[in-house]
Design an enzyme around this catalytic site. Structure first.
Site, PDB file in Angstrom:
ATOM      1  CG  PHE A 178     -10.763  -8.893  10.962  1.00 48.41           C
ATOM      2  CD1 PHE A 178      -9.563  -9.390  11.462  1.00 48.41           C
ATOM      3  CD2 PHE A 178     -10.968  -8.904   9.586  1.00 48.41           C
ATOM      4  CE1 PHE A 178      -8.589  -9.882  10.607  1.00 48.41           C
ATOM      5  CE2 PHE A 178     -10.000  -9.401   8.725  1.00 48.41           C
ATOM      6  CZ  PHE A 178      -8.808  -9.891   9.243  1.00 48.41           C
ATOM      7  CD  GLN A 179      -7.961  -6.686   7.513  1.00 52.17           C
ATOM      8  OE1 GLN A 179      -8.790  -6.396   6.663  1.00 52.17           O
ATOM      9  NE2 GLN A 179      -6.802  -7.251   7.213  1.00 52.17           N
ATOM     10  CD  GLU A 220      -1.711  -2.382   1.675  1.00 47.21           C
ATOM     11  OE1 GLU A 220      -2.589  -3.261   1.744  1.00 47.21           O
ATOM     12  OE2 GLU A 220      -0.522  -2.566   2.056  1.00 47.21           O
ATOM     13  CG  MET A 247      22.954  11.424   3.540  1.00 52.96           C
ATOM     14  SD  MET A 247      24.166  12.431   2.647  1.00 52.96           S
ATOM     15  CE  MET A 247      23.254  12.837   1.167  1.00 52.96           C
ATOM     16  CE  LYS A 268     -18.581  -5.838   3.411  1.00 59.10           C
ATOM     17  NZ  LYS A 268     -18.209  -5.701   1.989  1.00 59.10           N
TER      18      LYS A 268
END
Length: 567
Positions: free
Chosen positions: A112-113, A50, A480, A162
């Site tokens: 959930f999630q 993502e 760096m 949802k």
């Protein structure tokens, strides 16, 4: 009109906004959106992480000037995108990021999630929304796109439960968006324009200090007109590269921590600093009490909170850069009896001094025979592409060498994480840019450390036939940080040695890409030519550069920009 599902309304809104490409990763709560997208003409790229989705949308936006769009599922899908959102926020990039959320009835129940992505991203978005009523879905999406691209651009997050996605909604006619609490000030005040132009007329040592706001406002032509009309030397921030042609004699390149000697010296010795779309970042100013101590400061910016935030400003101009620069050019054109050539002559001694600094300490490196110097790789890419490639970068030494040694003559050809300094940005950003411009040459200049942050996106590039080129400057270090350890920590390379590095050529082949390698200087040009000749495949170029090469000039932390360490 009959009602439609929230998912259908979502797709219709994207089409209404002219969205042709989105980047995302599906999940259970947004499966309805993916089902509808499959029936649309919108290209939907499945990334492999993502973070890559948001960076790709970001690269698309930087290259095209259009708003980038990402679609992420709930929970870890949303949190994986936070780094990309923060990257866009720091650089003022217009994005709309949609995240899935659990049904409204489950919010707050540790479902959930479930995650409070609105709360998490509040500090790193221009604005964000949780859609709590079906009738708010379409107005919210429309407002999100308006906010992302107007005023000072930035990322907008829209969290979609949802059950909102599956609900039935009306699709109202589009109306002009008016927000009482959000009214960007676009037009400059004529009095402030006159003060600024009069200050330019009176100056002896003026400098145009140009930032990313010039690119975001598409005002590079107006800037170039002002610079060439007045013959004022120009320096650019990291985000401003390409706002003024890098090959123009008035250009002194980048300023700041790794800026050119001439750029830093002329800012320090100037009597008038004209800041256009820049924010006086700490990497630019160095020690504040030593930054342009004798200069009167003009600051043009659309965001009033940026003015006098870090450096006290004498002449503030709150406006869109394009409008302000247009007004300044018009002022000079309208002054009866005013000789613009005389003004250019007035600055001739100053330009002579600036050119003397540039000739005395140009950007340079030491040639060591067949040892590959990273600067040479960048110069060769610049020469072989004619300076026309879209260049993305990762973050670190690779980024600074690219900024120094590739001469950007056009805006939106430089895609790099400036404010946040996000490793792993370059490859997905290159994919996004390639989607915006399928026929362009797009090259990600990377380090062997940062490329591994999102190297899985080679699969995305392969799947969607985006033939990006990746040039890895491979020194088996986190370069760096290693440089700082060499200069300030007695070469104690704690945590910066890449003891295990993949064979990038074989790894490229595993992803279905072409893999090329150069171990000596004489192999650099043939490898780049071969890569550029491959038009239909991703190419990974592995350059075995000098391991302990450093980026110079360099201003040590806390130092004045005149206290540069040179080659």
């Amino acid at each position: 009109m009959s009602k439609i599902t929230g998912a259908k309304a979502f797709v219709k809104c994207l089409q209404e906004e002219g969205v042709d490409t989105i980047f995302g990763f599906p999940g259970g709560v947004i499966i309805d959106l993916y089902d509808e997208l499959a029936n649309s003409s919108i290209k939907n790229l499945l990334v492999r992480h993502e973070q890559g989705a948001v960076h790709a949308a970001d690269g698309y936006a930087r290259a095209s000037g259009r708003t980038g769009v990402a679609l992420l599922t709930s929970g870890p899908g949303a949190t994986n995108g936070v780094t990309g959102i923060a990257t866009a926020y720091m650089d003022s990039i217009p994005l709309v990021v949609f995240t899935g959320q659990v049904p409204r009835a489950l919010i707050g129940n540790d479902a959930f999630q479930e995650v409070d992505i609105v709360g998490i991203t509040r500090p790193c978005t221009k604005h964000n929304y949780l859609v709590s009523n079906p009738e708010d879905l379409i107005p919210t999406i429309r407002e999100a796109f308006y906010l992302a691209s107007s005023g000072r651009p930035g990322p907008i997050l829209v969290d979609l439960p949802k059950d909102i996605i599956s609900s039935m909604v009306d699709f109202p006619e589009r109306e002009e968006i008016r927000m009482r609490t959000y009214q960007p000030h676009v037009e400059p005040h004529p009095g402030q324009i006159a003060k600024a132009c009069q200050a330019i007329v009176e100056a002896k040592r003026p400098v145009l200090y140009v930032g990313g706001g010039v690119i975001l406002s598409n005002s590079n032509e107006e800037l170039t007109e002002l610079a060439e009309k007045t013959q004022i030397p120009v320096t650019m921030t990291l985000m401003g590269l390409g706002a003024f042609p890098g090959t123009n004699p008035l250009s002194m390149g980048m300023l700041g921590m790794h800026g050119s000697y001439a750029a830093n010296m002329m800012v320090a010795k100037s009597d008038l600093l004209i800041a256009v779309g820049a924010r006086f970042d700490d990497r630019i100013t160095g020690r504040l009490d030593k930054f342009a101590p004798d200069a009167k400061v003009i600051h043009i910016d659309i965001d009033p909170t940026s003015i006098s935030k870090n450096v006290v400003v004498d002449i503030p101009i709150v406006a869109d850069c394009k409008h302000a620069l247009t007004a300044m050019n018009a002022w000079f054109n309208s002054q009866k009896g005013f000789d613009i050539n005389a003004l250019a002559e007035q600055y001739q001694p100053w330009r002579n001094q600036v050119n003397e600094w540039n000739e005395k300490h140009p950007l340079a490196y030491i040639d060591e025979g067949e040892i590959i110097k990273p600067q040479f790789v960048i110069e060769t890419i610049d020469r072989l592409t004619g300076g026309d490639a879209i260049i993305s970068t990762e973050v670190g030494q690779n980024q600074m060498w690219a900024a120094q040694f590739y001469r950007f003559n056009k805006p939106r050809h430089w895609l790099s994480s400036g404010g946040l300094g996000t490793m792993g940005f370059g490859l997905p950003a290159a994919i996004g840019a390639q989607m915006a411009f399928p026929d362009a040459t797009v090259i990600d200049i990377a380090g062997d450390g940062s490329i591994q942050m999102n190297i899985q996106e080679l699969a995305t590039a392969k799947q969607y036939n985006t033939p990006v080129k990746v040039a890895i400057l491979n020194n088996n270090y986190l370069g760096m940080v290693r440089q700082w350890q060499e200069l300030f920590y007695d070469k104690r390379y704690a945590g910066t040695v890449m003891e295990v590095t993949p064979d990038f050529v074989e790894l490229a082949k595993a992803y279905g890409a072409a893999g090329l390698r150069a171990k000596t200087k004489s192999e650099v040009e043939p490898v780049i030519k071969e890569a550029l000749a491959i038009k239909d495949r991703v190419v990974v170029m592995d350059f075995a550069i000098k391991r302990e090469e450093c980026v110079f000039p360099m201003v040590p932390a806390g130092g004045a920009t005149t206290e540069m360490l040179l080659v």
